[in-house]
Design a protein around this motif. Sequence first.
Motif, PDB file in Angstrom:
ATOM      1  N   ASP A  27       0.851  -1.234  -0.008  1.00  0.00           N
ATOM      2  CA  ASP A  27       0.096  -0.023   0.032  1.00  0.00           C
ATOM      3  C   ASP A  27       0.809   1.228  -0.005  1.00  0.00           C
ATOM      4  O   ASP A  27       0.642   2.410  -0.787  1.00  0.00           O
ATOM      5  N   ASP A  28       1.929   1.306   0.704  1.00  0.00           N
ATOM      6  CA  ASP A  28       2.976   2.462   0.884  1.00  0.00           C
ATOM      7  C   ASP A  28       3.542   2.684  -0.642  1.00  0.00           C
ATOM      8  O   ASP A  28       3.784   3.723  -0.999  1.00  0.00           O
ATOM      9  N   LEU A  29       3.938   1.390  -1.180  1.00  0.00           N
ATOM     10  CA  LEU A  29       4.545   1.823  -2.452  1.00  0.00           C
ATOM     11  C   LEU A  29       3.485   2.346  -3.597  1.00  0.00           C
ATOM     12  O   LEU A  29       3.814   3.200  -4.222  1.00  0.00           O
ATOM     13  N   ASN A  30       2.266   1.756  -3.712  1.00  0.00           N
ATOM     14  CA  ASN A  30       1.413   2.349  -4.686  1.00  0.00           C
ATOM     15  C   ASN A  30       1.120   3.787  -4.070  1.00  0.00           C
ATOM     16  O   ASN A  30       0.768   4.474  -5.000  1.00  0.00           O
ATOM     17  N   ALA A  31       0.943   4.040  -3.024  1.00  0.00           N
ATOM     18  CA  ALA A  31       0.852   5.447  -2.352  1.00  0.00           C
ATOM     19  C   ALA A  31       1.860   6.512  -3.051  1.00  0.00           C
ATOM     20  O   ALA A  31       1.805   7.546  -3.587  1.00  0.00           O
ATOM     21  N   LEU A  32       3.024   5.926  -2.697  1.00  0.00           N
ATOM     22  CA  LEU A  32       4.396   6.780  -3.470  1.00  0.00           C
ATOM     23  C   LEU A  32       4.386   6.747  -4.887  1.00  0.00           C
ATOM     24  O   LEU A  32       4.575   7.768  -5.580  1.00  0.00           O
ATOM     25  N   LEU A  33       3.978   5.566  -5.619  1.00  0.00           N
ATOM     26  CA  LEU A  33       3.842   5.901  -7.137  1.00  0.00           C
ATOM     27  C   LEU A  33       2.867   6.778  -7.375  1.00  0.00           C
ATOM     28  O   LEU A  33       2.915   7.717  -8.458  1.00  0.00           O
ATOM     29  N   GLU A  34       1.651   6.894  -6.811  1.00  0.00           N
ATOM     30  CA  GLU A  34       0.550   7.693  -6.936  1.00  0.00           C
ATOM     31  C   GLU A  34       1.045   9.082  -6.764  1.00  0.00           C
ATOM     32  O   GLU A  34       0.623  10.020  -7.681  1.00  0.00           O
ATOM     33  N   HIS A  35       1.659   9.438  -5.788  1.00  0.00           N
ATOM     34  CA  HIS A  35       2.226  10.783  -5.391  1.00  0.00           C
ATOM     35  C   HIS A  35       3.268  11.161  -6.538  1.00  0.00           C
ATOM     36  O   HIS A  35       3.004  12.405  -6.842  1.00  0.00           O
ATOM     37  N   ARG A  36       4.155  10.333  -6.794  1.00  0.00           N
ATOM     38  CA  ARG A  36       4.979  10.738  -7.970  1.00  0.00           C
ATOM     39  C   ARG A  36       4.564  11.108  -9.158  1.00  0.00           C
ATOM     40  O   ARG A  36       4.906  11.982  -9.808  1.00  0.00           O
ATOM     41  N   GLU A  37       3.369  10.538  -9.617  1.00  0.00           N
ATOM     42  CA  GLU A  37       2.769  10.617 -10.930  1.00  0.00           C
ATOM     43  C   GLU A  37       2.202  11.995 -10.770  1.00  0.00           C
ATOM     44  O   GLU A  37       1.837  12.651 -11.696  1.00  0.00           O
ATOM     45  N   GLN A  38       1.345  12.354  -9.530  1.00  0.00           N
ATOM     46  CA  GLN A  38       0.693  13.775  -9.652  1.00  0.00           C
ATOM     47  C   GLN A  38       1.791  14.864  -9.551  1.00  0.00           C
ATOM     48  O   GLN A  38       1.185  15.834 -10.201  1.00  0.00           O
ATOM     49  N   MET A  39       2.912  14.467  -8.916  1.00  0.00           N
ATOM     50  CA  MET A  39       3.933  15.585  -8.857  1.00  0.00           C
ATOM     51  C   MET A  39       4.545  15.828 -10.492  1.00  0.00           C
ATOM     52  O   MET A  39       4.701  16.914 -10.959  1.00  0.00           O
ATOM     53  N   VAL A  40       4.666  14.726 -11.119  1.00  0.00           N
ATOM     54  CA  VAL A  40       5.107  14.678 -12.440  1.00  0.00           C
ATOM     55  C   VAL A  40       3.962  15.336 -13.408  1.00  0.00           C
ATOM     56  O   VAL A  40       4.318  16.167 -14.232  1.00  0.00           O
ATOM     57  N   ARG A  41       2.793  15.206 -13.038  1.00  0.00           N
ATOM     58  CA  ARG A  41       1.753  15.820 -13.969  1.00  0.00           C
ATOM     59  C   ARG A  41       1.642  17.305 -13.704  1.00  0.00           C
ATOM     60  O   ARG A  41       1.279  18.202 -14.783  1.00  0.00           O
ATOM     61  N   ARG A  42       2.142  17.552 -12.337  1.00  0.00           N
ATOM     62  CA  ARG A  42       1.970  19.011 -12.151  1.00  0.00           C
ATOM     63  C   ARG A  42       3.165  19.852 -12.757  1.00  0.00           C
ATOM     64  O   ARG A  42       2.990  21.019 -13.494  1.00  0.00           O
ATOM     65  N   ALA A  43       4.125  19.235 -12.802  1.00  0.00           N
ATOM     66  CA  ALA A  43       5.427  19.660 -13.370  1.00  0.00           C
ATOM     67  C   ALA A  43       5.275  19.812 -14.889  1.00  0.00           C
ATOM     68  O   ALA A  43       5.510  21.043 -15.338  1.00  0.00           O
ATOM     69  N   LEU A  44       4.776  18.976 -15.404  1.00  0.00           N
ATOM     70  CA  LEU A  44       4.496  18.953 -16.890  1.00  0.00           C
ATOM     71  C   LEU A  44       3.363  20.155 -17.329  1.00  0.00           C
ATOM     72  O   LEU A  44       3.569  20.854 -18.162  1.00  0.00           O
ATOM     73  N   ALA A  45       2.442  20.226 -16.343  1.00  0.00           N
ATOM     74  CA  ALA A  45       1.395  21.294 -16.659  1.00  0.00           C
ATOM     75  C   ALA A  45       2.102  22.761 -16.562  1.00  0.00           C
ATOM     76  O   ALA A  45       1.719  23.653 -17.205  1.00  0.00           O
ATOM     77  N   LYS A  46       2.842  22.785 -15.576  1.00  0.00           N
ATOM     78  CA  LYS A  46       3.774  24.009 -15.459  1.00  0.00           C
ATOM     79  C   LYS A  46       4.331  24.219 -16.567  1.00  0.00           C
ATOM     80  O   LYS A  46       4.493  25.623 -17.065  1.00  0.00           O
ATOM     81  N   ALA A  47       5.259  23.271 -17.090  1.00  0.00           N
ATOM     82  CA  ALA A  47       5.955  23.479 -18.428  1.00  0.00           C
ATOM     83  C   ALA A  47       5.242  23.808 -19.569  1.00  0.00           C
ATOM     84  O   ALA A  47       5.286  24.632 -20.335  1.00  0.00           O
TER      85      ALA A  47
END
Length: 329
Positions: free
Chosen positions: A104-124
């Motif tokens: 569960d912690d691994l999946n939560a970490l993967l989800e958090h990372r994808e959200q951060m990537v999406r926000r960074a790409l949106a800013k770019a």
Amino acid sequence: MASLRRRLLLGAVLWTSGLFMLAGVLVTAMMLHHYRAPALVHGFFAHYLPVTILGLLCLAIGVMAVRRGVAPINQLRTRLGAVHDGHEARVSGAYPTEIQPLVDDLNALLEHREQMVRRALAKAGDLAHGLKTPLAVLTHEAEQMRSSGGGSAADAIDAQIERMRRQVDYHLAHARAAASGTSSGARCAVSVSAEALARTLLHLHDGRALGVHLSIPPAHVVRCQREDLDEMLGNLLDNACKWARGRVRIASALDDGMVVVDVEDDGPGIAASMREAVLQRGVRADEAAPGSGLGLAIVRDLAELYGGSIALDAAPTGGARARLRLPAA
């Protein structure tokens, strides 16, 4: 799912019990053999055969219980490999109570990372969109200047605008690939991208007797986002079509877990002394040709971010050959 500790404990108890039973039978048989008592030996087989069978059953069931106990660990390893290879986005499956919190912690970490990537790409993307308007205004001003007789100044402005656009494209592609190159689920068929790009470039060069020949099996799939593969192949094909006398060839092959894509032309080629230099930013093989010198640098950076590479050498036709290597999916 049942507790891993309970499964392993049950397997260990059964295995140990079976081992003690068989050891007792073996010790008894050795003692009877030592004292050579035929009557007792006959009775031994009558009385200890069920014990022997029960001991063997306990051993077998104990081994099976232990194997079932460690099976979730092997399953977790397989699922993690699938996430790493891009086949799955999350670690799926049901696991024992001792392992499930980690999953569960691994999946939560993967989800958090994808959200951060999406926000960074949106800013770019927002930054790139914000730059388009002033660049469009400058282009319009350059056209006005050209119509007023300032052709040389307008050409200089257009050249700088094109350079800025290429810089924006370069850094956007770099940021996108830095995010997606290590994310899960990135897969693209080389033939799909190459066929679409070939049609576009043939349309752009329809005034020339140019042929683009493809030899790419549909099964050749790379671990790469479609946009980034288009960026890499698009730059290579654009260069090949620009310099080709009449023929461009694209072919792919598998080599040790990599898909190797060759883009060849029958043009003048690139001097051996320049092949490494033109992969650097701002360097062009022909300084008289228009462009910012970022095309091959973009290809190199994107390929490396995905764990691949790009190399230039001579084609069999005498022109240039660009060899792009990307991890197979």
